[in-house]
Design a protein around this motif. Structure first.
Motif, PDB file in Angstrom:
ATOM      1  N   TRP A 165       2.641  12.749   9.929  1.00 54.05           N
ATOM      2  CA  TRP A 165       1.410  13.554   9.891  1.00 54.05           C
ATOM      3  C   TRP A 165       1.547  14.693   8.887  1.00 54.05           C
ATOM      4  CZ3 TRP A 165      -0.096  18.593  10.869  1.00 54.05           C
ATOM      5  CH2 TRP A 165      -1.468  18.807  11.001  1.00 54.05           C
ATOM      6  N   HIS A 166       2.676  15.386   8.895  1.00 52.17           N
ATOM      7  CA  HIS A 166       2.880  16.502   7.965  1.00 52.17           C
ATOM      8  C   HIS A 166       2.927  16.000   6.523  1.00 52.17           C
ATOM      9  CE1 HIS A 166       3.361  19.942  10.614  1.00 52.17           C
ATOM     10  NE2 HIS A 166       4.094  19.198  11.434  1.00 52.17           N
ATOM     11  N   MET A 167       3.567  14.860   6.304  1.00 58.58           N
ATOM     12  CA  MET A 167       3.641  14.297   4.955  1.00 58.58           C
ATOM     13  C   MET A 167       2.250  13.943   4.439  1.00 58.58           C
ATOM     14  SD  MET A 167       6.983  11.921   5.709  1.00 58.58           S
ATOM     15  CE  MET A 167       6.730  10.791   4.360  1.00 58.58           C
ATOM     16  N   ARG A 168       1.434  13.358   5.288  1.00 57.74           N
ATOM     17  CA  ARG A 168       0.082  12.988   4.890  1.00 57.74           C
ATOM     18  C   ARG A 168      -0.761  14.218   4.577  1.00 57.74           C
ATOM     19  NH1 ARG A 168      -1.344   8.626   9.540  1.00 57.74           N
ATOM     20  NH2 ARG A 168      -3.453   9.025   8.839  1.00 57.74           N
ATOM     21  N   GLN A 169      -0.582  15.280   5.378  1.00 57.60           N
ATOM     22  CA  GLN A 169      -1.344  16.503   5.134  1.00 57.60           C
ATOM     23  C   GLN A 169      -0.994  17.092   3.769  1.00 57.60           C
ATOM     24  OE1 GLN A 169      -3.702  16.024   7.525  1.00 57.60           O
ATOM     25  NE2 GLN A 169      -3.707  18.247   7.833  1.00 57.60           N
ATOM     26  N   ARG A 170       0.300  17.128   3.471  1.00 55.15           N
ATOM     27  CA  ARG A 170       0.737  17.694   2.191  1.00 55.15           C
ATOM     28  C   ARG A 170       0.231  16.843   1.020  1.00 55.15           C
ATOM     29  NH1 ARG A 170       4.693  21.677   1.315  1.00 55.15           N
ATOM     30  NH2 ARG A 170       4.599  22.202  -0.891  1.00 55.15           N
ATOM     31  N   PHE A 171       0.318  15.528   1.171  1.00 54.32           N
ATOM     32  CA  PHE A 171      -0.167  14.627   0.133  1.00 54.32           C
ATOM     33  C   PHE A 171      -1.668  14.792  -0.069  1.00 54.32           C
ATOM     34  CE2 PHE A 171      -2.253  10.544  -0.809  1.00 54.32           C
ATOM     35  CZ  PHE A 171      -1.682  10.252  -2.029  1.00 54.32           C
ATOM     36  N   ALA A 172      -2.428  14.857   1.015  1.00 54.86           N
ATOM     37  CA  ALA A 172      -3.883  14.959   0.934  1.00 54.86           C
ATOM     38  C   ALA A 172      -4.299  16.252   0.241  1.00 54.86           C
ATOM     39  CB  ALA A 172      -4.495  14.891   2.331  1.00 54.86           C
ATOM     40  N   THR A 226       0.841  -1.190   0.000  1.00 52.33           N
ATOM     41  CA  THR A 226       0.000   0.000   0.000  1.00 52.33           C
ATOM     42  C   THR A 226       0.878   1.242   0.000  1.00 52.33           C
ATOM     43  OG1 THR A 226      -0.110   0.150   2.413  1.00 52.33           O
ATOM     44  CG2 THR A 226      -1.766  -1.228   1.324  1.00 52.33           C
ATOM     45  N   LEU A 227       0.314   2.355  -0.436  1.00 54.38           N
ATOM     46  CA  LEU A 227       1.061   3.613  -0.459  1.00 54.38           C
ATOM     47  C   LEU A 227       1.390   4.080   0.959  1.00 54.38           C
ATOM     48  CD1 LEU A 227       2.217   5.711  -2.363  1.00 54.38           C
ATOM     49  CD2 LEU A 227       0.016   6.905  -2.300  1.00 54.38           C
ATOM     50  N   LYS A 228       0.541   3.703   1.898  1.00 56.74           N
ATOM     51  CA  LYS A 228       0.796   4.074   3.287  1.00 56.74           C
ATOM     52  C   LYS A 228       2.128   3.506   3.769  1.00 56.74           C
ATOM     53  CE  LYS A 228      -1.247   3.847   7.925  1.00 56.74           C
ATOM     54  NZ  LYS A 228      -2.418   3.403   8.719  1.00 56.74           N
ATOM     55  N   ALA A 229       2.453   2.296   3.337  1.00 57.37           N
ATOM     56  CA  ALA A 229       3.717   1.670   3.747  1.00 57.37           C
ATOM     57  C   ALA A 229       4.905   2.514   3.300  1.00 57.37           C
ATOM     58  CB  ALA A 229       3.809   0.263   3.167  1.00 57.37           C
ATOM     59  N   PHE A 230       4.808   3.109   2.111  1.00 56.87           N
ATOM     60  CA  PHE A 230       5.897   3.961   1.626  1.00 56.87           C
ATOM     61  C   PHE A 230       6.053   5.185   2.518  1.00 56.87           C
ATOM     62  CE2 PHE A 230       7.164   7.654  -0.918  1.00 56.87           C
ATOM     63  CZ  PHE A 230       8.419   7.235  -1.330  1.00 56.87           C
ATOM     64  N   PHE A 231       4.943   5.815   2.898  1.00 54.89           N
ATOM     65  CA  PHE A 231       5.011   7.005   3.751  1.00 54.89           C
ATOM     66  C   PHE A 231       5.606   6.658   5.117  1.00 54.89           C
ATOM     67  CE2 PHE A 231       2.655   8.860   0.474  1.00 54.89           C
ATOM     68  CZ  PHE A 231       2.498  10.216   0.692  1.00 54.89           C
ATOM     69  N   LEU A 275       6.337  14.956  -1.420  1.00 55.84           N
ATOM     70  CA  LEU A 275       5.228  13.996  -1.369  1.00 55.84           C
ATOM     71  C   LEU A 275       3.973  14.534  -2.051  1.00 55.84           C
ATOM     72  CD1 LEU A 275       5.921  11.278  -0.108  1.00 55.84           C
ATOM     73  CD2 LEU A 275       7.184  13.086   1.022  1.00 55.84           C
ATOM     74  N   GLU A 276       4.141  15.424  -3.014  1.00 53.60           N
ATOM     75  CA  GLU A 276       3.020  15.917  -3.811  1.00 53.60           C
ATOM     76  C   GLU A 276       2.747  14.969  -4.979  1.00 53.60           C
ATOM     77  OE1 GLU A 276       3.226  20.721  -3.730  1.00 53.60           O
ATOM     78  OE2 GLU A 276       4.933  19.691  -4.642  1.00 53.60           O
ATOM     79  N   VAL A 277       1.499  14.970  -5.413  1.00 52.22           N
ATOM     80  CA  VAL A 277       1.097  14.203  -6.587  1.00 52.22           C
ATOM     81  C   VAL A 277       1.359  15.054  -7.828  1.00 52.22           C
ATOM     82  CG1 VAL A 277      -0.856  13.174  -7.800  1.00 52.22           C
ATOM     83  CG2 VAL A 277      -0.649  12.899  -5.342  1.00 52.22           C
ATOM     84  N   VAL A 278       1.921  14.439  -8.857  1.00 51.08           N
ATOM     85  CA  VAL A 278       2.183  15.140 -10.121  1.00 51.08           C
ATOM     86  C   VAL A 278       1.431  14.412 -11.233  1.00 51.08           C
ATOM     87  CG1 VAL A 278       3.932  16.073 -11.676  1.00 51.08           C
ATOM     88  CG2 VAL A 278       4.503  15.680  -9.264  1.00 51.08           C
TER      89      VAL A 278
END
Length: 672
Positions: A477-484, A461-466, A514-517
């Motif tokens: 937490w900060h990485m997830r916020q930025r990704f979301a 899962t992508l969560k495992a990478f984070f 950790l942004e989506v492109v």
């Protein structure tokens, strides 16, 4: 008359705000910025209402020339009907010639709608007087054309010839001459084409001259003989074209591996060395493309110049075999680009431009990272362009494979899904199984889907990478916020623009932020609904993506993602006019694929399909329910089972399924 007075006042106000420069501000974010967003609308008004042009011409001279850069394609499109735009653009050509060159070269091409050579002649003259390296830039364009595999160039030119052979003799002669000159002889690419192209062209000429007489054809050069255009010669043409197709397939297999020598495709690029040009002026050196964003005043003196190129290309495995080219800049940095040939990258450019407009609307939002990650796109010709290679990123699919430590085909969940799908009409291609799967009871599909999801291991899962990347809980937490936030802005923009084909290879993940492109926009503006397996979801939001947000987000993706999605959609709807103005170019200068599709449908109005596609965009911005829009888009489908499904009873219709009427909350929103 009152209407025209109002429009003239609007034009004067926009020009006056632009004259103040980017320092002018208001509590809403700046008069200059707001006026800058409205320039495409001004161009449209000037084209429609000639009486407003004197007001524009009188005050446009005081507008900073660079303000036109962002909307240069729109300005060039309107220039034939609005000659008052010429003076500001001449000033721009004199001060920023290398910013004007690439859009002007594209707009001047014969395949772009209308013959505008006479209109653009003063601009070309201004570029010549500027001292910019125009000749080098033109040669650079021809050299980049040579990075397209010869089989792809062959296919593009052979297709129209086959369509006209034995049907339209006049057109067949034209297409054969074009094929011979552009592919067999590479006449326009003398001195820049490498052995890959030269060898293929020579082999094709040899086949025509040796095999042609044996199958009853007399053609042996670029001039197609009248005797070869009668129905009796059909069998001979079949044999000749089959042999040429075999040569093309063989050429396509060459350099199909990941790395290839640049000199084999273009010795001119491989030998290019501008290191001694530092003795001249900066204006005489070719700038690295993609340095003019149009969002702020540029400083050409600080721009990187092209000194040379890395000797190795990286060949991509996708259909058109695009290639990564590394440019060596005068700033002592490597500038990576993806060179795409055989594709109209104007769509990519315009989508990125619209993403930029969305980002401008979201700039006032207080949510960190609520932006769509963009990159530079520079169309050079209707079928050639270069895209900025987004570094320090990785597609989600290879990222998943790295996490699983096995190939994609060996992931248990994927294997189970394939085995289940093969139960329906075994032995046929996967696309032909979909009608049978779609006809199943919903409960059966849900049971199978949950079984596949349960087969995913925690490390798949992508969560495992984070979790692996995070230094601790706070960092996670900060990485997830930025990704979301990034995923929310990307999803909102993708929905509004009808962008489909969002598989895991078409999402990059920035390994730093950790942004989506999002990449590859070939299926945009609802085209995905017309595929053999139509796309029916507004945007991709699978468990793989949502895993990053769990357990905080819950099954409904609450929190940063949901809030960001609502903010982005609300902001775009509040400023619907700004987005629609930016889309006017699709109508004024339709994409080649859209023009061809309009004619295939028997409609010679090249604006028909663009207007239809933009109507769906406007309906999305107005808040029309996605399931209703989906049915309207599917009405254009030529797929038999889709047409049949559209006639299903209301409770079992595609609209009901897409609206999710089985779910109480979703049904309530749909009915409301």
């Amino acid at each position: 008359a009152e209407h025209e007075d109002l429009v003239c006042s609007l034009v004067r106000c926009v020009i006056k705000a632009l004259q103040t420069g980017e320092a002018a501000t208001t509590k809403d974010g700046g008069a200059f910025k707001q006026a800058h967003e409205r320039l495409p609308r001004v161009f449209e008004l000037l084209a429609a209402l000639p009486n407003c042009r004197p007001a524009f011409q009188k005050s446009a001279g005081a507008v900073p020339g660079w303000a036109l850069l962002r909307w240069l394609p729109q300005a060039l499109t309107h220039l034939p009907s609005v000659p008052e735009l010429l003076d500001p653009m001449l000033g721009l050509a004199a001060t920023l010639p290398q910013a004007v060159f690439w859009p002007l070269q594209l707009a001047s091409h014969k395949d772009v709608i209308g013959n505008r050579a006479e209109v653009f002649r003063p601009l070309w003259a201004a570029l010549e007087r500027s001292g910019a390296p125009i000749k080098t830039a033109l040669t650079f364009t021809r050299a980049l054309e040579c990075l397209t595999h010869p089989d792809k160039r062959y296919e593009a030119e052979m297709k129209p010839f086959k369509e006209n052979l034995l049907r339209n003799p006049v057109e067949a002669k034209k297409k054969w001459r074009t094929l011979w000159r552009k592919v067999f002889e590479m006449r326009d690419h003398t001195g820049v084409a490498g052995l890959v192209h030269q060898g293929f062209g020579q082999r094709c000429q040899q086949v025509v001259r040796e095999l042609g007489p044996r199958v009853g054809l007399v053609t042996s050069s670029e001039d197609l003989a009248d005797a070869d255009l009668i129905p009796a010669k059909k069998e001979g043409w079949v044999k000749l074209l089959q042999q040429l197709d075999i040569l093309a397939r063989q050429a396509g297999s060459q350099h199909a591996s990941k790395k290839a020598p640049l000199r084999d495709f273009s010795p001119w690029l491989a030998q290019f060395d501008a290191r001694s040009s530092w003795l001249g002026t900066a204006e005489e050196q070719l700038e690295v493309p993609g340095q003019y964003s149009g969002l702020q005043r540029p400083d050409p003196r600080s721009h990187a110049r092209v000194l040379g190129f890395q000797p190795q290309l990286l060949v991509m495995s996708s259909k058109q075999k695009p290639k990564r080219l590394i440019v060596l800049g005068s700033d002592e940095r490597e500038h990576w680009f993806l060179v795409k040939g055989g594709e109209d990258v104007r769509l990519d450019e315009r989508v990125e431009q619209l993403f930029g407009t969305v980002n401008g609307l979201l700039a006032t939002e207080a949510v960190l990272g609520l932006q769509v990650r963009t990159y530079a796109v520079v169309p050079l010709l209707p079928d050639l362009g270069i895209l900025e290679w987004v570094r320090n990123t990785k597609p989600l699919k290879p990222l998943l494979i790295d996490l699983a430590k096995v190939s994609f085909e060996e992931i248990d969940a994927h294997k189970q899904r394939l085995q289940w799908a093969r139960l329906f009409r075994p032995g046929v291609p996967p696309v032909q199984r979909y009608p049978a799967i779609f006809a199943l009871e919903r409960s059966n599909v849900e049971v199978a889907f949950r079984r596949f999801v349960a087969a995913l291991k925690p490390n798949e899962t992508l969560k495992a990478f984070f979790v692996q990347r995070a230094l601790g809980p706070e960092a996670l937490w900060h990485m997830r916020q930025r990704f979301a936030a990034s995923l929310a802005a990307t999803s909102a923009a993708s929905y509004l623009l009808g962008i489909g084909d969002r598989h895991l290879d078409n999402y990059l993940l920035c390994l730093n932020s950790l942004e989506v492109v999002p990449i590859d926009f070939g299926y945009s503006f609802g085209i995905g609904a017309l595929l053999p397996v139509p796309e029916m979801v507004p945007f991709r939001l699978t468990g793989f993506l949502l895993s990053v947000l769990q357990p905080l987000a819950g099954p409904r993706a609450h929190g940063t993602f949901r809030d960001g999605l609502q903010r982005a959609l609300r902001k775009c709807r509040e400023h619907m006019g700004v987005l629609m103005d930016a889309c006017s170019l699709f109508i004024r200068e339709p994409l080649l694929d859209w023009t061809i599709e309009s004619r295939r449908r028997g409609n010679n109005d090249v604006e028909f399909l663009p207007r239809q596609r933009l109507r769906f965009l406007k309906e999305r911005l107005r808040g029309k329910h996605p399931s209703i829009l989906l049915v309207e888009e599917l009405a254009e489908s030529r797929i038999p089972w889709v047409k049949e499904r559209l006639r299903a009873p209301e409770h079992d219709s595609i609209e009901a399924i897409a609206a999710g009427v089985h779910d109480d909350d979703r049904r309530e929103g749909y009915e409301r």
